[in-house]
Design a protein around this motif. Structure first.
Motif, PDB file in Angstrom:
ATOM      1  N   LEU A  57       0.826  -1.211   0.000  1.00  0.00           N
ATOM      2  CA  LEU A  57       0.000   0.000   0.000  1.00  0.00           C
ATOM      3  C   LEU A  57       0.858   1.258   0.000  1.00  0.00           C
ATOM      4  O   LEU A  57       0.547   2.248  -0.651  1.00  0.00           O
ATOM      5  N   MET A  58       1.961   1.199   0.748  1.00  0.00           N
ATOM      6  CA  MET A  58       2.846   2.362   0.813  1.00  0.00           C
ATOM      7  C   MET A  58       3.427   2.648  -0.566  1.00  0.00           C
ATOM      8  O   MET A  58       3.499   3.791  -0.998  1.00  0.00           O
ATOM      9  N   GLN A  74       2.244   1.513  -3.598  1.00  0.00           N
ATOM     10  CA  GLN A  74       1.199   1.797  -4.579  1.00  0.00           C
ATOM     11  C   GLN A  74       0.646   3.202  -4.439  1.00  0.00           C
ATOM     12  O   GLN A  74       0.296   3.829  -5.433  1.00  0.00           O
ATOM     13  N   SER A  75       0.550   3.698  -3.191  1.00  0.00           N
ATOM     14  CA  SER A  75      -0.119   4.984  -3.000  1.00  0.00           C
ATOM     15  C   SER A  75       0.836   6.153  -3.181  1.00  0.00           C
ATOM     16  O   SER A  75       0.409   7.288  -3.281  1.00  0.00           O
ATOM     17  N   SER A  76       2.143   5.884  -3.231  1.00  0.00           N
ATOM     18  CA  SER A  76       3.056   7.031  -3.295  1.00  0.00           C
ATOM     19  C   SER A  76       3.888   7.070  -4.567  1.00  0.00           C
ATOM     20  O   SER A  76       4.527   8.063  -4.855  1.00  0.00           O
ATOM     21  N   HIS A 123      -3.215  10.469  -8.247  1.00  0.00           N
ATOM     22  CA  HIS A 123      -2.387  11.514  -7.638  1.00  0.00           C
ATOM     23  C   HIS A 123      -0.889  11.241  -7.784  1.00  0.00           C
ATOM     24  O   HIS A 123      -0.092  12.161  -7.773  1.00  0.00           O
ATOM     25  N   ARG A 171       1.799  13.910  -9.352  1.00  0.00           N
ATOM     26  CA  ARG A 171       2.957  14.319  -8.558  1.00  0.00           C
ATOM     27  C   ARG A 171       4.258  14.104  -9.339  1.00  0.00           C
ATOM     28  O   ARG A 171       5.164  14.932  -9.303  1.00  0.00           O
ATOM     29  N   SER A 225      -1.126   3.028   6.621  1.00  0.00           N
ATOM     30  CA  SER A 225       0.010   2.799   5.702  1.00  0.00           C
ATOM     31  C   SER A 225       0.057   3.867   4.632  1.00  0.00           C
ATOM     32  O   SER A 225       1.106   4.421   4.316  1.00  0.00           O
ATOM     33  N   VAL A 257       2.984   7.677   3.952  1.00  0.00           N
ATOM     34  CA  VAL A 257       3.795   8.110   2.805  1.00  0.00           C
ATOM     35  C   VAL A 257       3.145   9.231   1.998  1.00  0.00           C
ATOM     36  O   VAL A 257       3.730   9.741   1.054  1.00  0.00           O
ATOM     37  N   ASN A 258       1.907   9.621   2.357  1.00  0.00           N
ATOM     38  CA  ASN A 258       1.248  10.747   1.683  1.00  0.00           C
ATOM     39  C   ASN A 258       0.818  11.753   2.748  1.00  0.00           C
ATOM     40  O   ASN A 258       0.207  11.363   3.747  1.00  0.00           O
ATOM     41  N   LEU A 262      -7.740   2.607  -3.270  1.00  0.00           N
ATOM     42  CA  LEU A 262      -6.538   1.882  -2.858  1.00  0.00           C
ATOM     43  C   LEU A 262      -6.884   0.678  -1.988  1.00  0.00           C
ATOM     44  O   LEU A 262      -6.295  -0.383  -2.106  1.00  0.00           O
TER      45      LEU A 262
END
Lengths: 212, 100
Positions: free
Chosen positions: A17-18, A20-22, A107, A111, B23, B27-28, B39
């Motif tokens: 998740l860390m 994939q989301s960033s 997003h 970014r 999680s 990081v965001n 997500l």
């Protein structure tokens, strides 16, 4: 045992998740290979344009006219390479994002774009100023493109595949080296935008995309 | 035999959805509701109730604002949330290391 398995799964969830989301993970190695090929073709065309210019000048044709034509053609070639590369990158990223089951525009995409755009825009305007002043300044266009592009990659690498950082550092190194060999600008340009992209693209493809 | 560390795990992060929310927020800086929903692949109601629970614990900051006529809800982790989650991860790590 099931308790422990659960903890392991939880950790795996957290990690994915860390990521994939960033990070924008849909960048394909194939885009790199194609961009490199376009750049090599562009460099070859550029070489023809410049040789033609030098030859015509030697024969005493109108210098200003020949000069302007060379600049115009070079700018067109660069724009062509850039547009083709972007379209190809878009196409392969779209395919890869579908395979990964992720959205192409979210997003993380925004970014990545924003963080690459800042150095690229600054570099683009700087190169325009070099063209505007003309003369010897022109020789600095190729190194400047390499350096600012490298800076954009280093800046953007935090938001996508980490290996882009090394590609960026190499582009910067080649750009700086070419500042000291200005007459070979086109060669450095071909190595930086052509060869490096092909090598990087092939490497990424083998590392990440092959099994998709 | 049950590992004694297991009791140190923070109950607030027991649910997978809450673990996921934290999680993403590690990081965001901020994340909006729809991004979080996609997500984590959960329903609106499910996500909302977990978010409310995390807010009640003081781990999550919820901000609502108007964009045109629609409300946009964004989430961020509080300092307490970041600290609690890091401790939770440390315990998880210790538990896993015992397995090897």
């Amino acid at each position: 045992m099931t308790e422990e398995k659960q903890q392991l799964e939880a950790l795996r969830d957290i990690r994915s998740l860390m990521q994939q989301s960033s990070k924008f993970l849909s960048l394909s190695g194939l885009s790199g290979i194609f961009a490199g090929v376009y750049a090599l073709v562009g460099a070859y065309l550029g070489h023809i344009v410049i040789s033609k210019f030098l030859e015509n000048v030697k024969h005493g044709t109108n210098f200003t006219f020949e000069y302007r034509r060379m600049i115009l053609l070079s700018v067109l070639i660069c724009s062509g390479v850039l547009i083709l590369s972007l379209l190809t990158a878009f196409y392969f990223s779209n395919t890869k994002s579908k395979k990964l089951g992720q959205k192409l525009f979210d997003h993380t995409t925004l970014r990545l774009f924003l963080n690459m755009f800042i150095p690229l825009l600054a570099g683009g305007i700087f190169c325009i100023s070099l063209l505007y002043h003309g003369g010897v300044y022109m020789l600095l266009v190729a190194p400047s493109m390499l350096i600012f592009y490298g800076l954009a990659l280093v800046n953007g690498s935090k938001y996508t595949l980490h290996d882009i950082r090394y590609l960026g550092l190499l582009e910067i190194a080649i750009g700086i080296a070419s500042c000291f060999y200005l007459s070979a600008g086109l060669w450095f340009w071909a190595i930086g935008f052509g060869a490096l992209h092909i090598i990087y693209g092939a490497y990424t493809w083998f590392k990440h995309d092959r099994h998709l | 035999m049950i590992n004694p560390n297991i009791h140190k795990l923070n109950k607030a992060f027991e649910s997978r959805v809450r673990l996921g929310i934290m999680s993403v927020l590690m990081v965001n800086d901020t994340v909006d509701f729809n991004t979080l929903k996609e997500l984590l692949q959960v329903t609106d109601g499910n996500l909302a109730s977990h978010n409310a629970a995390l807010e009640k614990d003081g781990y999550l900051h919820i901000k609502k604002e108007f964009v045109g006529k629609k409300t946009l809800t964004t989430y961020s982790a509080t300092k307490a949330g970041v600290k609690a989650f890091e401790e939770h991860l440390n315990v998880l790590e210790k538990l896993i290391k015992k397995i090897d």
